[in-house]
Design a protein around this motif. Structure first.
Motif, PDB file in Angstrom:
ATOM      1  N   GLU A  27      35.849  48.081  45.534  1.00  0.00           N
ATOM      2  CA  GLU A  27      36.918  47.092  45.642  1.00  0.00           C
ATOM      3  C   GLU A  27      38.196  47.518  44.940  1.00  0.00           C
ATOM      4  O   GLU A  27      39.293  47.183  45.387  1.00  0.00           O
ATOM      5  CB  GLU A  27      36.447  45.749  45.079  1.00  0.00           C
ATOM      6  CG  GLU A  27      35.337  45.115  45.880  1.00  0.00           C
ATOM      7  CD  GLU A  27      34.918  43.774  45.328  1.00  0.00           C
ATOM      8  OE1 GLU A  27      35.793  43.035  44.824  1.00  0.00           O
ATOM      9  OE2 GLU A  27      33.721  43.463  45.397  1.00  0.00           O
ATOM     10  N   TRP A  28      38.071  48.206  43.808  1.00  0.00           N
ATOM     11  CA  TRP A  28      39.237  48.608  43.037  1.00  0.00           C
ATOM     12  C   TRP A  28      39.273  50.125  42.937  1.00  0.00           C
ATOM     13  O   TRP A  28      38.248  50.794  42.987  1.00  0.00           O
ATOM     14  CB  TRP A  28      39.205  48.011  41.640  1.00  0.00           C
ATOM     15  CG  TRP A  28      39.219  46.511  41.607  1.00  0.00           C
ATOM     16  CD1 TRP A  28      39.572  45.658  42.620  1.00  0.00           C
ATOM     17  CD2 TRP A  28      38.867  45.685  40.510  1.00  0.00           C
ATOM     18  NE1 TRP A  28      39.467  44.357  42.199  1.00  0.00           N
ATOM     19  CE2 TRP A  28      39.038  44.334  40.907  1.00  0.00           C
ATOM     20  CE3 TRP A  28      38.426  45.931  39.216  1.00  0.00           C
ATOM     21  CZ2 TRP A  28      38.784  43.259  40.075  1.00  0.00           C
ATOM     22  CZ3 TRP A  28      38.182  44.859  38.374  1.00  0.00           C
ATOM     23  CH2 TRP A  28      38.368  43.546  38.805  1.00  0.00           C
ATOM     24  N   ALA A  59      44.108  48.145  44.026  1.00  0.00           N
ATOM     25  CA  ALA A  59      43.173  48.515  45.083  1.00  0.00           C
ATOM     26  C   ALA A  59      43.485  49.928  45.568  1.00  0.00           C
ATOM     27  O   ALA A  59      42.594  50.678  45.934  1.00  0.00           O
ATOM     28  CB  ALA A  59      43.260  47.541  46.254  1.00  0.00           C
TER      29      ALA A  59
END
Length: 115
Positions: A42-43, A61
């Motif tokens: 996700e990141w 992100a």
């Protein structure tokens, strides 16, 4: 060449401005959440800024875009709403409080708080 008489004045040390920073425990809490989210894909990146009145941990992100979330420590708010806050990309405060672990739960709701 040595001159007699009045001694040369010693320049006054420049005033060092204090910076707010995350301590080891705070950084560990933030990086634990960050590491889980990176593992989930996700990141991807982060940045830290240590300013005079606040410390900022920005979560991205992708590289070179606005941060998805900003975790802030603002000690002057310690006795009011709490010194920790999480802000989203639009600048809306998602959670604010005195306990960083509880504030970070807004980023990772499955995270259990162990005290």
């Amino acid at each position: 060449m040595v001159q007699g008489g009045a001694a040369q004045p010693i320049p006054a040390p420049s005033k060092v401005t204090a910076q707010v920073a995350f301590d080891r425990k705070e950084l560990s809490l933030i990086l634990n959440v960050y590491g889980r989210k990176v593992g989930q894909g996700e990141w991807r990146d982060y940045a830290m800024d240590f300013l005079r009145e606040r410390a900022v941990f920005s979560i991205y992100a992708r590289v070179s875009e606005r941060p998805l979330y900003i975790v802030e420590k603002t000690p002057r708010l310690r006795n009011r709403q709490g010194q920790y806050s999480v802000t989203n990309q639009q600048g809306r405060i998602l959670k604010r409080g005195h306990d960083l672990a509880l504030v970070l739960r807004v980023l990772d709701p499955q995270l259990a708080v162990v005290g």
